[in-house]
Design a protein around this motif. Structure first.
Motif, short mmCIF file in Angstrom:
data_model
loop_
_atom_site.label_atom_id
_atom_site.label_comp_id
_atom_site.label_asym_id
_atom_site.label_seq_id
_atom_site.Cartn_x
_atom_site.Cartn_y
_atom_site.Cartn_z
N SER A 31 -3.10 -0.04 4.03
CA SER A 31 -2.49 0.74 5.11
C SER A 31 -3.22 0.58 6.42
CB SER A 31 -2.44 2.22 4.72
OG SER A 31 -3.74 2.78 4.74
N ARG A 32 -4.47 0.15 6.36
CA ARG A 32 -5.27 -0.01 7.56
C ARG A 32 -5.56 -1.48 7.88
NH1 ARG A 32 -6.26 4.77 5.35
NH2 ARG A 32 -7.02 6.49 6.61
N LYS A 34 2.17 -3.13 3.82
CA LYS A 34 1.75 -2.15 4.83
C LYS A 34 2.98 -1.49 5.46
CE LYS A 34 -0.79 -1.55 9.11
NZ LYS A 34 -1.58 -2.20 10.15
N PHE A 93 4.20 1.09 3.05
CA PHE A 93 3.35 2.29 3.09
C PHE A 93 3.75 3.20 4.25
CE2 PHE A 93 -0.19 4.62 4.88
CZ PHE A 93 -0.69 5.28 3.78
N TRP A 94 3.85 2.63 5.45
CA TRP A 94 4.13 3.46 6.62
C TRP A 94 5.55 4.00 6.63
CZ3 TRP A 94 0.45 5.82 8.81
CH2 TRP A 94 -0.82 5.25 8.83
N SER A 127 1.02 10.84 3.68
CA SER A 127 0.18 9.71 3.31
C SER A 127 -0.22 9.72 1.84
CB SER A 127 -1.06 9.66 4.19
OG SER A 127 -1.83 10.83 4.00
N ILE A 132 0.43 6.59 -0.63
CA ILE A 132 -0.63 5.85 -1.32
C ILE A 132 -0.23 5.60 -2.77
CG2 ILE A 132 -2.98 6.06 -2.24
CD1 ILE A 132 -3.72 7.41 0.41
N THR A 144 2.60 3.06 -2.90
CA THR A 144 2.11 1.71 -2.62
C THR A 144 1.31 1.17 -3.79
OG1 THR A 144 2.02 2.30 -0.28
CG2 THR A 144 0.88 0.30 -0.94
#
Length: 135
Positions: A70-71, A78, A81-82, A90, A94, A97
């Motif tokens: 995610s980062r 990604k 995830f968002w 979040s 998580i 994902t």
């Protein structure tokens, strides 16, 4: 595969092994790992659906990989995830994902294939292609 380093890969292989014949589908593997989404519905009303207990080591490394993804750099996972985090938060993103990573890992091990990154806009392009009229 993005988000999976050598340590994570070694834990995944140590916990599930290379032989995927023990799991008929990726859903069975996710349920065994404790990453399958819960489903608690009564009279058309959805209630809190928690994930179940499963393999603690596998769940831990996959959630850490999901958080790292995610980062990280832009990719399809990604973006997934968002998209989930935007509406559900979040923590649920998580777990979702991590579930996606486990399903991808299952398919890669079962078919003995390589991961191909399609880019962060892959799902949007695919959805637009499905909605557009055929000539």
């Amino acid at each position: 595969m993005p988000g999976i380093n050598v340590t994570t890969a070694s834990v995944i292989l140590a916990e599930i092994g290379l032989d995927m014949s023990a799991f008929p589908s990726s859903k069975h593997l996710a349920s065994w790992a404790g990453l399958a989404p819960g489903n608690h519905e009564s009279a058309g009303k959805n209630y809190n659906a928690r994930i179940r207990k499963g393999n603690a080591y596998l769940k831990k490394v996959l959630t850490q990989a999901a958080l790292a993804l995610s980062r990280g750099k832009d990719n399809r996972i990604k973006a997934f995830f968002w998209r989930i985090a935007k509406y559900k938060g979040s923590k649920k993103a998580i777990i979702a994902t991590a579930h996606l990573l486990l399903r991808i890992t299952y398919r890669l091990l079962k078919d003995n294939s390589r991961y191909i990154e399609f880019g962060e806009h892959y799902l949007q392009k695919r959805g637009d292609a499905l909605l557009s009229p055929q000539s």
